[in-house]
Design a protein around this motif. Structure first.
Motif, PDB file in Angstrom:
ATOM      1  N   VAL A  71       0.840  -1.210   0.000  1.00 28.32           N
ATOM      2  CA  VAL A  71       0.000   0.000   0.000  1.00 28.32           C
ATOM      3  C   VAL A  71       0.871   1.254   0.000  1.00 28.32           C
ATOM      4  N   VAL A  72       1.918   1.270   0.817  1.00 29.82           N
ATOM      5  CA  VAL A  72       2.807   2.431   0.874  1.00 29.82           C
ATOM      6  C   VAL A  72       3.526   2.615  -0.466  1.00 29.82           C
ATOM      7  N   THR A  73       3.939   1.518  -1.097  1.00 32.42           N
ATOM      8  CA  THR A  73       4.602   1.612  -2.397  1.00 32.42           C
ATOM      9  C   THR A  73       3.668   2.205  -3.441  1.00 32.42           C
ATOM     10  N   LEU A  74       2.426   1.740  -3.489  1.00 32.21           N
ATOM     11  CA  LEU A  74       1.455   2.282  -4.446  1.00 32.21           C
ATOM     12  C   LEU A  74       1.150   3.745  -4.157  1.00 32.21           C
ATOM     13  N   ALA A  75       1.041   4.105  -2.874  1.00 34.23           N
ATOM     14  CA  ALA A  75       0.787   5.507  -2.527  1.00 34.23           C
ATOM     15  C   ALA A  75       1.947   6.392  -2.961  1.00 34.23           C
ATOM     16  N   CYS A  76       3.171   5.924  -2.752  1.00 41.86           N
ATOM     17  CA  CYS A  76       4.337   6.694  -3.189  1.00 41.86           C
ATOM     18  C   CYS A  76       4.368   6.828  -4.710  1.00 41.86           C
ATOM     19  N   LEU A  77       3.958   5.774  -5.428  1.00 45.11           N
ATOM     20  CA  LEU A  77       3.935   5.837  -6.884  1.00 45.11           C
ATOM     21  C   LEU A  77       2.891   6.839  -7.376  1.00 45.11           C
ATOM     22  N   VAL A  78       1.703   6.800  -6.790  1.00 46.13           N
ATOM     23  CA  VAL A  78       0.636   7.711  -7.202  1.00 46.13           C
ATOM     24  C   VAL A  78       1.030   9.164  -6.936  1.00 46.13           C
ATOM     25  N   LEU A  79       1.675   9.423  -5.806  1.00 48.24           N
ATOM     26  CA  LEU A  79       2.073  10.789  -5.484  1.00 48.24           C
ATOM     27  C   LEU A  79       3.372  11.189  -6.191  1.00 48.24           C
ATOM     28  N   GLY A  80       4.282  10.240  -6.334  1.00 47.57           N
ATOM     29  CA  GLY A  80       5.601  10.574  -6.856  1.00 47.57           C
ATOM     30  C   GLY A  80       5.667  10.691  -8.358  1.00 47.57           C
ATOM     31  N   TYR A  81       4.840   9.939  -9.095  1.00 56.55           N
ATOM     32  CA  TYR A  81       4.936   9.964 -10.556  1.00 56.55           C
ATOM     33  C   TYR A  81       4.616  11.344 -11.133  1.00 56.55           C
ATOM     34  N   PRO A  82       3.483  11.951 -10.799  1.00 53.55           N
ATOM     35  CA  PRO A  82       3.227  13.295 -11.358  1.00 53.55           C
ATOM     36  C   PRO A  82       4.240  14.331 -10.879  1.00 53.55           C
ATOM     37  N   LEU A  83       4.719  14.186  -9.639  1.00 53.07           N
ATOM     38  CA  LEU A  83       5.721  15.128  -9.144  1.00 53.07           C
ATOM     39  C   LEU A  83       7.018  15.001  -9.942  1.00 53.07           C
ATOM     40  N   ALA A  84       7.467  13.765 -10.149  1.00 51.49           N
ATOM     41  CA  ALA A  84       8.694  13.566 -10.932  1.00 51.49           C
ATOM     42  C   ALA A  84       8.508  14.036 -12.374  1.00 51.49           C
ATOM     43  N   TYR A  85       7.318  13.809 -12.937  1.00 50.89           N
ATOM     44  CA  TYR A  85       7.052  14.261 -14.306  1.00 50.89           C
ATOM     45  C   TYR A  85       7.140  15.780 -14.409  1.00 50.89           C
ATOM     46  N   ARG A  86       6.554  16.470 -13.422  1.00 54.83           N
ATOM     47  CA  ARG A  86       6.593  17.928 -13.450  1.00 54.83           C
ATOM     48  C   ARG A  86       8.029  18.445 -13.301  1.00 54.83           C
ATOM     49  N   LEU A  87       8.788  17.829 -12.413  1.00 58.03           N
ATOM     50  CA  LEU A  87      10.176  18.244 -12.228  1.00 58.03           C
ATOM     51  C   LEU A  87      10.996  18.001 -13.492  1.00 58.03           C
ATOM     52  N   ALA A  88      10.728  16.890 -14.179  1.00 52.65           N
ATOM     53  CA  ALA A  88      11.493  16.550 -15.380  1.00 52.65           C
ATOM     54  C   ALA A  88      11.188  17.470 -16.545  1.00 52.65           C
ATOM     55  N   THR A  89      10.011  18.109 -16.541  1.00 47.97           N
ATOM     56  CA  THR A  89       9.632  18.985 -17.655  1.00 47.97           C
ATOM     57  C   THR A  89       9.928  20.453 -17.379  1.00 47.97           C
ATOM     58  N   LEU A  90      10.420  20.769 -16.174  1.00 46.54           N
ATOM     59  CA  LEU A  90      10.765  22.152 -15.849  1.00 46.54           C
ATOM     60  C   LEU A  90      12.175  22.473 -16.325  1.00 46.54           C
TER      61      LEU A  90
END
Length: 418
Positions: free
Chosen positions: A209-228
């Protein structure tokens, strides 16, 4: 270039031989140089990784108590065929060493070892060491039985015989909620003792559950950081890494303050009208999920960001120019290219989560403790190294199995960029 592959055309045999020897010496120097650079890392892995794991595996099956304290008795019991009661000579050796160990104050480990198999046998062994005479009153079998009727039961002698073996499966069986009955057959542990399979299941479930929660929160954050732009992305990455500069204990204690009934989270929820009364967010499973997700989120963002940063933006633009919808372009082009980061982040967070101790212990309730809590309990409080090592061994094996399944299903070795 290998020395044997050097062509000798145009050289006389003496010159060709000298050239080959010179190349072999150069190859040897390069090899020794590379070995010298890697030796510190190899030594570190050996001392701080391989040897501790090997020691844990040994302790999970070690059976040293009786053999160390009563070596002659251990030898005699191993030679006994296990039928009925041991012969008088074996009983005499056991009686003598029980008394000697009690007088030397070294009998407690043996008594504790037997008590691990059958509750109450510790006092039987200690009383025997204290009360047995120097010489038998008739026969040693009758003397033992007169001292305590338990000694007339062949099962206690079979247990002693198992305790005399160099290795035991006692702790590994207990770690998976099984044990040996008095006859030596493997049976399921009583319901009040069969808790560890449930704890292992709880540990794996919380980690997933913690892994899935980190993925759901971390994926859009990492995507935004990668496109800045790089400057902005680096500045925001500092905020992502900021929790690393704070003690884990401090971060966990902060969540206790935030999630309590009068804490900031409940006050905010009530202020905006989402709840009418405070929610129970601490000392339960919800608190464990929230606190562990916060602590482990950077370990998901970093692998995702490193992979996404290397994905050329032209790929998604090409898909859009060819008529794909934005969602289709993301699903068909960007997501597959980012899967190495997803796989690495999920694996890293999951491996870290299954071994967590401080966060669940502080913000979770009694029904939310993970297997690391029980490992710490047996190590620090009861000093039962065998049980702690057995739980660690089972967790290690379960982790390796899950890793192999994950690698087979996700195909970590087949994922490539571009």
């Amino acid at each position: 270039m290998a020395a044997a592959a050097v062509p000798a055309r145009g050289l006389d045999p003496a010159e060709a031989g000298a050239l080959r020897r010179a190349l072999r010496r150069a190859d040897r120097r390069r090899f020794l140089g590379a070995l010298g650079l890697t030796l510190p890392l190899l030594a570190f892995l050996l001392v701080f990784f391989i040897l501790p794991i090997w020691n844990m595996l040994q302790r999970s099956v070690a059976n040293e108590a009786l053999r160390a304290v009563m070596p002659a008795s251990a030898q005699a019991l191993v030679a006994w065929d296990g039928a009925g009661l041991p012969d008088e000579a074996t009983l005499g050796v056991v009686a003598a060493e029980l008394k000697a160990a009690f007088a030397a104050r070294t009998l407690a480990p043996v008594a504790t070892r037997l008590n691990a198999e059958v509750a109450g046998w510790r006092s039987v062994v200690m009383n025997a060491g204290r009360g047995l005479p120097d010489a038998p009153d008739g026969t040693w079998a009758a003397t033992f039985a007169a001292q305590d009727p338990t000694w007339a039961d062949p099962h206690i002698w079979l247990t002693l015989r198992r305790a005399a073996a160099p290795f035991t499966d006692l702790f590994l069986l207990a770690a998976v909620d099984h044990q040996r009955d008095p006859s030596g057959a493997i049976v399921r542990a009583p319901p009040d003792q069969a808790i560890y399979v449930t704890v292992f299941g709880r540990t794996l479930w919380i980690s997933v559950v913690v892994t899935l929660a980190c993925l759901v929160l971390g994926y859009p954050l990492a995507y935004r950081l990668a496109t800045l732009p790089p400057g902005t992305a680096n500045l925001l990455m500092i905020l992502v890494l900021l929790p690393f500069w704070t003690s884990l204990l401090v971060r966990t204690a902060s969540w206790i303050v935030l999630l309590q009934r009068e804490g900031l989270v409940n006050q905010t929820l009530q202020a905006i009208g989402l709840t009418d009364e405070p929610l129970a967010l601490i000392f339960n499973r919800a608190g464990v999920y929230i606190a562990m997700t916060h602590v482990l989120l950077p370990f998901m963002v970093l692998p995702l960001y490193s992979v996404m940063r290397g994905i050329p933006p032209a790929y998604a633009r090409a898909a859009l120019s060819l008529g794909a919808r934005p969602l289709t372009a993301f699903r068909k082009v960007y997501l597959p290219l980012s899967m190495p980061g997803v796989a690495a982040g999920c694996l890293l967070v999951f491996i870290l989560a299954i071994g967590y101790y401080i966060t669940p212990a502080l913000v979770g309730g009694p029904a939310d403790q993970m297997i690391s809590y029980f490992v710490a309990f047996f190590t620090l409080q009861t000093v039962n190294w065998g049980m702690a090592a057995a739980l660690g061994t089972v967790l290690l094996v379960a982790t390796l199995i899950l890793y192999l399944l994950y690698a087979r299903l996700v195909g970590i070795d087949r994922l490539r960029l571009g």
